[in-house]
Design a protein around this motif. Structure first.
Motif, PDB file in Angstrom:
ATOM      1  N   ASP A  80       1.968  -6.458   3.412  1.00 58.51           N
ATOM      2  CA  ASP A  80       3.049  -6.740   2.467  1.00 58.51           C
ATOM      3  C   ASP A  80       3.929  -5.505   2.372  1.00 58.51           C
ATOM      4  N   PRO A  81       5.209  -5.638   2.083  1.00 57.08           N
ATOM      5  CA  PRO A  81       5.932  -6.872   1.801  1.00 57.08           C
ATOM      6  C   PRO A  81       6.598  -7.414   3.063  1.00 57.08           C
ATOM      7  N   GLN A  82       7.108  -8.641   2.991  1.00 56.82           N
ATOM      8  CA  GLN A  82       8.015  -9.133   4.024  1.00 56.82           C
ATOM      9  C   GLN A  82       9.399  -8.583   3.719  1.00 56.82           C
ATOM     10  N   ILE A  83      10.129  -8.201   4.772  1.00 60.37           N
ATOM     11  CA  ILE A  83      11.439  -7.557   4.578  1.00 60.37           C
ATOM     12  C   ILE A  83      12.512  -8.330   5.349  1.00 60.37           C
ATOM     13  N   GLY A 135       0.394  -0.369   8.289  1.00 59.45           N
ATOM     14  CA  GLY A 135      -0.556   0.712   7.970  1.00 59.45           C
ATOM     15  C   GLY A 135      -1.862   0.490   8.704  1.00 59.45           C
ATOM     16  N   THR A 136      -2.922   0.177   7.958  1.00 59.17           N
ATOM     17  CA  THR A 136      -4.192  -0.124   8.629  1.00 59.17           C
ATOM     18  C   THR A 136      -4.170  -1.531   9.207  1.00 59.17           C
ATOM     19  N   MET A 196       5.171   4.563   0.933  1.00 60.48           N
ATOM     20  CA  MET A 196       5.116   3.245   1.577  1.00 60.48           C
ATOM     21  C   MET A 196       5.616   3.378   3.007  1.00 60.48           C
ATOM     22  N   THR A 197       5.052   2.588   3.909  1.00 57.85           N
ATOM     23  CA  THR A 197       5.524   2.597   5.311  1.00 57.85           C
ATOM     24  C   THR A 197       5.916   1.174   5.699  1.00 57.85           C
ATOM     25  N   PHE A 198       7.123   1.071   6.235  1.00 61.11           N
ATOM     26  CA  PHE A 198       7.702  -0.230   6.563  1.00 61.11           C
ATOM     27  C   PHE A 198       8.137  -0.279   8.027  1.00 61.11           C
ATOM     28  N   ALA A 199       8.067  -1.470   8.607  1.00 62.90           N
ATOM     29  CA  ALA A 199       8.711  -1.739   9.897  1.00 62.90           C
ATOM     30  C   ALA A 199       9.972  -2.548   9.595  1.00 62.90           C
ATOM     31  N   THR A 208       0.829  -1.208   0.000  1.00 66.69           N
ATOM     32  CA  THR A 208       0.000   0.000   0.000  1.00 66.69           C
ATOM     33  C   THR A 208       0.867   1.262   0.000  1.00 66.69           C
ATOM     34  N   VAL A 209       0.401   2.265  -0.751  1.00 67.06           N
ATOM     35  CA  VAL A 209       1.029   3.591  -0.752  1.00 67.06           C
ATOM     36  C   VAL A 209       0.058   4.517  -0.022  1.00 67.06           C
ATOM     37  N   LYS A 210       0.544   5.165   1.038  1.00 72.88           N
ATOM     38  CA  LYS A 210      -0.338   5.959   1.872  1.00 72.88           C
ATOM     39  C   LYS A 210      -0.556   7.359   1.290  1.00 72.88           C
TER      40      LYS A 210
END
Ligand code: MF3
Ligand code: CO
Length: 252
Positions: free
Chosen positions: A179-182, A173-174, A198-201, A4-6
């Motif tokens: 996705d994705p796995q990092i 995100g929500t 994009m938001t990643f952990a 997802t692109v926020k």
């Protein structure tokens, strides 16, 4: 599922979610000392999250029974807090937590020393943190996802530490896990292209010894197979055209 692109509005909500989580960590960090139980940390963390009007996203996630994952020494992640587990001088303790603010998730982790710890424990904690920062140098629009994985791997490899392979970073995100796995170890492919919004952990989990982990009979606690110490460092980040924004960074 697509990454997802926020929107601008969603980015604002992610920022606020992460800022509140950073404040929770700031206050949990202050409570870390010999004699406190891992359950006390969970109770404090949950109280801090709810005081912000937010909801702990780990609580009851796939049946996880607490709000804060508290993992001590050879526990890698997903340690279950317990009143009889008392932190001792010389331990290292990894706290992993997240919250939901107006429908938007945040997620972060840190490993803290309990009192005075060994030089090798300090180095593990610092190099795990550094691998995150080396990794996110590659986290910008136009690069590919596994550029981040490769950079984390390259950061850790000189030390001969074990990079945990069974658990990975993720989109957020929500949902807590999008996705994705990092992965935190080198990949042979480039992976998907990274886009602004994009938001990643990103969350390297690093063992002093071998990479192998196993699960305790509680079905949650992940421990190193060889009993060596493990550290964890995680932030939720926002991809931009330039440097990534580290949304959960509270140490400034
Ligand atoms: N913090 C973990 C992650 O980074 C998720 C923990 S889920 C829980 O992905 F159920 F263990 F809390
Ligand atoms: Co995470």
């Amino acid at each position: 599922m697509a990454i997802t692109v926020k929107s601008q509005r969603e980015i604002e909500l992610m920022r606020e979610s992460c800022k509140l989580l950073g404040d929770v960590f700031h206050n949990m960090e202050k409570a870390i000392r010999p004699g406190i139980s891992t359950k006390d940390i969970d109770i404090l963390g949950e109280k801090l999250i709810r005081a912000h009007g937010c909801v702990p996203n780990f609580l009851h996630y796939n049946g996880y029974p607490a709000s804060i994952c508290v993992s001590v020494n050879d526990e890698v992640v997903h340690g279950i807090p317990h009143k009889d587990h008392i932190l001792q001088e010389g331990d290292i303790v990894s706290l992993d937590a997240g919250l939901i603010y107006k429908g938007y998730h945040s997620d972060m982790a840190r490993t803290f020393p309990v009192g005075q710890v060994t030089e090798e424990a300090k180095l593990l904690i610092e190099r795990t943190r550094q691998s995150f920062f080396d990794g996110i140098k590659m986290a910008k629009a136009g690069n590919h996802l596994f550029d981040i994985s490769n950079a984390i791997d390259a950061s850790i490899r000189p030390y001969g530490y074990g990079i945990v392979r069974d658990l990975v970073g993720h989109g957020i995100g929500t949902k807590l896990h999008e996705d994705p796995q990092i992965p935190n170890f080198a990949q042979k492919r480039r992976g998907p292209k990274i886009l602004a919004g994009m938001t990643f952990a990103i969350e390297p989990m690093i063992n002093i010894g071998r990479a192998d982990v196993e699960w305790l009979d509680d079905d949650w606690t992940v421990v190193t197979e060889d009993g060596s110490l493990s550290a964890h460092y995680e932030n939720t980040i926002l991809i931009t055209e330039g440097e990534p924004e580290i949304l959960t960074l509270y140490e400034k």
